[in-house]
Scaffold this motif. Sequence first.
Motif, mmCIF file in Angstrom:
data_model
loop_
_atom_site.group_PDB
_atom_site.id
_atom_site.type_symbol
_atom_site.label_atom_id
_atom_site.label_comp_id
_atom_site.label_asym_id
_atom_site.label_seq_id
_atom_site.Cartn_x
_atom_site.Cartn_y
_atom_site.Cartn_z
ATOM 1 N N THR A 148 0.848 -1.149 0.217
ATOM 2 C CA THR A 148 0.024 0.003 -0.083
ATOM 3 C C THR A 148 0.993 1.102 0.091
ATOM 4 O O THR A 148 2.163 1.320 0.425
ATOM 5 C CB THR A 148 -0.854 0.006 1.155
ATOM 6 N N ILE A 149 0.248 2.457 -0.607
ATOM 7 C CA ILE A 149 0.936 3.564 -0.502
ATOM 8 C C ILE A 149 -0.271 4.403 -0.210
ATOM 9 O O ILE A 149 -1.394 4.643 -0.903
ATOM 10 C CB ILE A 149 1.666 4.073 -1.958
ATOM 11 N N LYS A 208 5.605 3.549 -8.971
ATOM 12 C CA LYS A 208 5.272 3.623 -7.365
ATOM 13 C C LYS A 208 6.297 4.576 -6.947
ATOM 14 O O LYS A 208 5.671 5.228 -6.156
ATOM 15 C CB LYS A 208 5.752 2.168 -6.685
ATOM 16 N N ALA A 209 7.191 4.884 -7.492
ATOM 17 C CA ALA A 209 8.187 5.993 -6.761
ATOM 18 C C ALA A 209 7.742 7.468 -7.127
ATOM 19 O O ALA A 209 7.477 8.101 -6.307
ATOM 20 C CB ALA A 209 9.447 5.994 -7.577
ATOM 21 N N LYS A 210 6.783 7.873 -8.286
ATOM 22 C CA LYS A 210 6.266 9.054 -8.452
ATOM 23 C C LYS A 210 5.144 9.081 -7.380
ATOM 24 O O LYS A 210 4.780 10.125 -6.955
ATOM 25 C CB LYS A 210 5.819 9.042 -9.908
ATOM 26 N N ALA A 230 4.341 11.717 -4.415
ATOM 27 C CA ALA A 230 3.024 12.859 -4.771
ATOM 28 C C ALA A 230 3.134 13.635 -3.475
ATOM 29 O O ALA A 230 2.880 13.293 -2.355
ATOM 30 C CB ALA A 230 1.952 12.005 -4.768
ATOM 31 N N SER A 231 2.938 15.090 -3.601
ATOM 32 C CA SER A 231 2.706 15.861 -2.422
ATOM 33 C C SER A 231 1.610 16.017 -2.005
ATOM 34 O O SER A 231 1.011 16.574 -0.908
ATOM 35 C CB SER A 231 3.286 17.116 -2.938
ATOM 36 N N SER A 232 0.480 15.413 -2.694
ATOM 37 C CA SER A 232 -0.945 15.682 -2.506
ATOM 38 C C SER A 232 -1.874 14.485 -2.871
ATOM 39 O O SER A 232 -1.335 13.902 -3.902
ATOM 40 C CB SER A 232 -1.591 17.224 -2.659
ATOM 41 N N VAL A 233 -3.206 14.427 -2.573
ATOM 42 C CA VAL A 233 -3.972 13.512 -2.841
ATOM 43 C C VAL A 233 -4.467 13.603 -4.324
ATOM 44 O O VAL A 233 -4.334 12.693 -5.544
ATOM 45 C CB VAL A 233 -5.295 13.295 -2.314
ATOM 46 N N ILE A 248 -1.219 11.313 -11.277
ATOM 47 C CA ILE A 248 -0.197 10.221 -11.596
ATOM 48 C C ILE A 248 -1.141 9.000 -11.845
ATOM 49 O O ILE A 248 -0.760 8.312 -13.134
ATOM 50 C CB ILE A 248 0.687 9.938 -10.499
ATOM 51 N N ALA A 249 -2.009 8.578 -11.158
ATOM 52 C CA ALA A 249 -2.863 7.202 -11.536
ATOM 53 C C ALA A 249 -3.564 7.565 -12.905
ATOM 54 O O ALA A 249 -3.589 6.456 -13.614
ATOM 55 C CB ALA A 249 -3.679 6.667 -10.403
#
Length: 487
Positions: free
Chosen positions: A417-418, A465-467, A471-474, A480-481
């Motif tokens: 999970t992330i 996954k790294a990106k 991520a700085s926000s939802v 990205i997704a």
Amino acid sequence: MAVISNSLQIKHGLSLWCPQSASINRTHRRSSIGLGRVLRRSYVAASSAFANENREFVIVGGGNAAGYAARTFVEHGMADGRLCIVSKEAYAPYERPALTKAYLFPLDKKPARLPGFHTCVGSGGERQTADWYKEKGIEMFYEDPVTSIDIEKQTLTTNSGKQLKYGSLIIATGCTASRFPEKIGGNLPGVHYIRDVADANLLVSSLERAWKVVIVGGGYIGMEVAAAAVGWKLDTTIIFPENHLLQRLFTPSLSRRYEELYQENGVKFLKGASIKNLEAGSDGRVTAVKLEDGSNIEADTVIIGIGAKPAVSPFESVGLNTSVGGIQVDGQFRTSIPGIFAVGDVAAFPLKMYDRIARVEHVDHARRSAQHCIKALLSAQTHTYDYLPYFYSRVFEYEGSPRKIWWQFFGDNVGETIEIGDFDPKIATFWIESGKLKGVLVESGSTEDFQLLPKLARSQPFVDKAKLQNASSVEEALDIARASLTS
């Protein structure tokens, strides 16, 4: 109130052989891996004893699935004078999720009441009150549950002794609440379970005069009822044996955020606790919850929310799935018995996109499975039900609440999970397995956010996954997704 299977797991399933069956007056063939013989079921009177009790279509059950099935019959012009619904409920089918949400709000905070949430208003459809069924020519038997079935004679017997001859039978009996045994106080006055309006009415009456409330169970029911109890300004404690809230879905980190929110609202938690029994006072009402460690938690109202069981009696002879529970069906909700179908909570069906068998206790599946089944029964529809698991909850939505909560989850909670966001104002959790996005949950998302989630979960795109982790926000994580859908 929602769960996949009754094994408290969202991850497992089994292969299933499901013989096929079709509607009345059609040829019924076994599946390609079956015996290859041809069976036929006819809608005819077996004897004059049933001459006035023949029904072309019979739905057993009075919940969401029954209501949406009825609407689909009406849409196909096959309800008037042909359809009968047999229910243990005193009311026409309604949107059951309301019972642990707005129905429990204090009287000054605009609680939900019938007829406000009859099906199919939950999905934006027409409100199907008792008068609606009369107008559509649908025969209703209220408070008269089916007690037995004679498969060979295609006959149902109800609690009142009524016998109904059916042509095609749709089982939509849903679930019953899991209960504490009577010997440990499970039936004491002041102890509540929630599955229908009558249950909710009794609980509201208790909340009106309650002081100390104990909720047993840290799942959907526990969280939703506790949030309602906060609205009544009651001393509220949640007790459950797991390590954190909603353990079957939430990650420990996400659960911690919710637990902190509830604690800020005055709710106390006893996690990892086992209950020995419920104790009663001199008047026979519950007064405390006794734990295995010998401690007592004072309570004048106890709500048990420890899950539910598929209501398969008296239909065990139709064919059960012993692994996930419920009645075994194929991708069009046909049982192994020609002319008999099962939908909603009670159906153990092939979850196509994950190649496993599941039983889903959720309003969305109740609606969709009922519609798919009836369309297959009445039309040339032949495609397999292709369901995307979806769960949600809404809590603290009453007037005066400092923060209203609404999360949605789509997909499968497998893999690593992330988590992105700080919960104030929103948070997202992504489940990734072998580089593919398998599931996603967003709390306090926008309409655009929530519209994106099913697209992601069904497409299962490969994501960086790294990106995602950086991520700085939802919003950035969802962007990205979203980009991964076209890459």
